[in-house]
Design a protein around this motif. Structure first.
Motif, PDB file in Angstrom:
ATOM      1  N   LYS A 128       7.802  -6.527   4.619  1.00  0.00           N
ATOM      2  CA  LYS A 128       6.343  -6.387   4.618  1.00  0.00           C
ATOM      3  C   LYS A 128       5.862  -5.833   3.285  1.00  0.00           C
ATOM      4  O   LYS A 128       6.629  -5.265   2.508  1.00  0.00           O
ATOM      5  N   GLU A 129       4.581  -6.005   3.039  1.00  0.00           N
ATOM      6  CA  GLU A 129       3.990  -5.474   1.816  1.00  0.00           C
ATOM      7  C   GLU A 129       3.761  -3.965   1.956  1.00  0.00           C
ATOM      8  O   GLU A 129       3.624  -3.437   3.058  1.00  0.00           O
ATOM      9  N   ARG A 130       3.690  -3.325   0.816  1.00  0.00           N
ATOM     10  CA  ARG A 130       3.382  -1.902   0.809  1.00  0.00           C
ATOM     11  C   ARG A 130       1.972  -1.699   1.328  1.00  0.00           C
ATOM     12  O   ARG A 130       1.048  -2.442   0.950  1.00  0.00           O
ATOM     13  N   GLU A 131       1.769  -0.702   2.174  1.00  0.00           N
ATOM     14  CA  GLU A 131       0.446  -0.457   2.739  1.00  0.00           C
ATOM     15  C   GLU A 131       0.062   1.013   2.604  1.00  0.00           C
ATOM     16  O   GLU A 131       0.909   1.907   2.605  1.00  0.00           O
ATOM     17  N   THR A 190       8.581   3.016  11.067  1.00  0.00           N
ATOM     18  CA  THR A 190       9.783   2.925  10.239  1.00  0.00           C
ATOM     19  C   THR A 190       9.484   2.200   8.938  1.00  0.00           C
ATOM     20  O   THR A 190       8.963   1.079   8.947  1.00  0.00           O
ATOM     21  N   ALA A 191       9.776   2.868   7.833  1.00  0.00           N
ATOM     22  CA  ALA A 191       9.478   2.319   6.520  1.00  0.00           C
ATOM     23  C   ALA A 191       9.984   3.284   5.449  1.00  0.00           C
ATOM     24  O   ALA A 191      10.373   4.419   5.761  1.00  0.00           O
ATOM     25  N   VAL A 192       9.947   2.823   4.227  1.00  0.00           N
ATOM     26  CA  VAL A 192      10.112   3.733   3.092  1.00  0.00           C
ATOM     27  C   VAL A 192       8.719   4.247   2.731  1.00  0.00           C
ATOM     28  O   VAL A 192       7.791   3.442   2.542  1.00  0.00           O
ATOM     29  N   TYR A 193       8.578   5.541   2.656  1.00  0.00           N
ATOM     30  CA  TYR A 193       7.289   6.163   2.371  1.00  0.00           C
ATOM     31  C   TYR A 193       7.271   6.621   0.912  1.00  0.00           C
ATOM     32  O   TYR A 193       8.202   7.278   0.434  1.00  0.00           O
ATOM     33  N   TYR A 194       6.191   6.260   0.233  1.00  0.00           N
ATOM     34  CA  TYR A 194       6.030   6.577  -1.174  1.00  0.00           C
ATOM     35  C   TYR A 194       4.812   7.467  -1.391  1.00  0.00           C
ATOM     36  O   TYR A 194       3.759   7.249  -0.792  1.00  0.00           O
ATOM     37  N   CYS A 195       4.975   8.412  -2.274  1.00  0.00           N
ATOM     38  CA  CYS A 195       3.863   9.228  -2.726  1.00  0.00           C
ATOM     39  C   CYS A 195       3.384   8.676  -4.064  1.00  0.00           C
ATOM     40  O   CYS A 195       4.200   8.225  -4.893  1.00  0.00           O
TER      41      CYS A 195
END
Length: 120
Positions: A43-46, A93-98
């Motif tokens: 999926k795309e980053r959201e 569930t995902a990679v979380y970015y700041c």
């Protein structure tokens, strides 16, 4: 330009909680808008949430998927931003970015990401 470093990801069960931290490096978050994004496999980053401070007033903003479950906050020293995630769902569930930026639409600094996995 401030740099950001995420921490706090991990494994949680559905209905559980996790707290993510985004720490400033090089300078404080003063004058910056800080946001959390996530990217699930395929999926795309959201956008998840953001926080800005104008004077003494804090302005949080949330994606619909986060409203009522996630809370974004920043410490008074403006060195750390937190994302408290409650009532977690497997779809979180995902990679979380700041990310840090000046205007809320462009993000000059991104962290390396932290994995959040929610089991059903």
């Amino acid at each position: 330009q401030v740099q950001v470093v995420e921490s706090g990801g991990g494994l949680a069960q559905a209905g559980g909680s996790l707290r993510l931290s985004c720490a400033a490096s090089g300078r404080t978050f003063s004058g910056y808008i800080i946001a959390w994004f996530r990217q699930a496999p395929g999926k795309e980053r959201e956008f998840v949430a953001s926080i800005r401070k104008r004077g003494v007033i804090i302005y949080p903003s949330y994606a619909d998927s986060a409203k009522g479950r996630f809370t974004i906050s920043r410490d008074n020293g403006e060195n750390t931003v937190y994302l408290q995630m409650n009532s977690l769902k497997p779809e979180d569930t995902a990679v979380y970015y700041c990310a840090a930026g000046r205007d809320g639409s462009t993000w000059g600094s991104w962290g390396q990401g932290t994995q959040v996995t929610v089991s059903s």
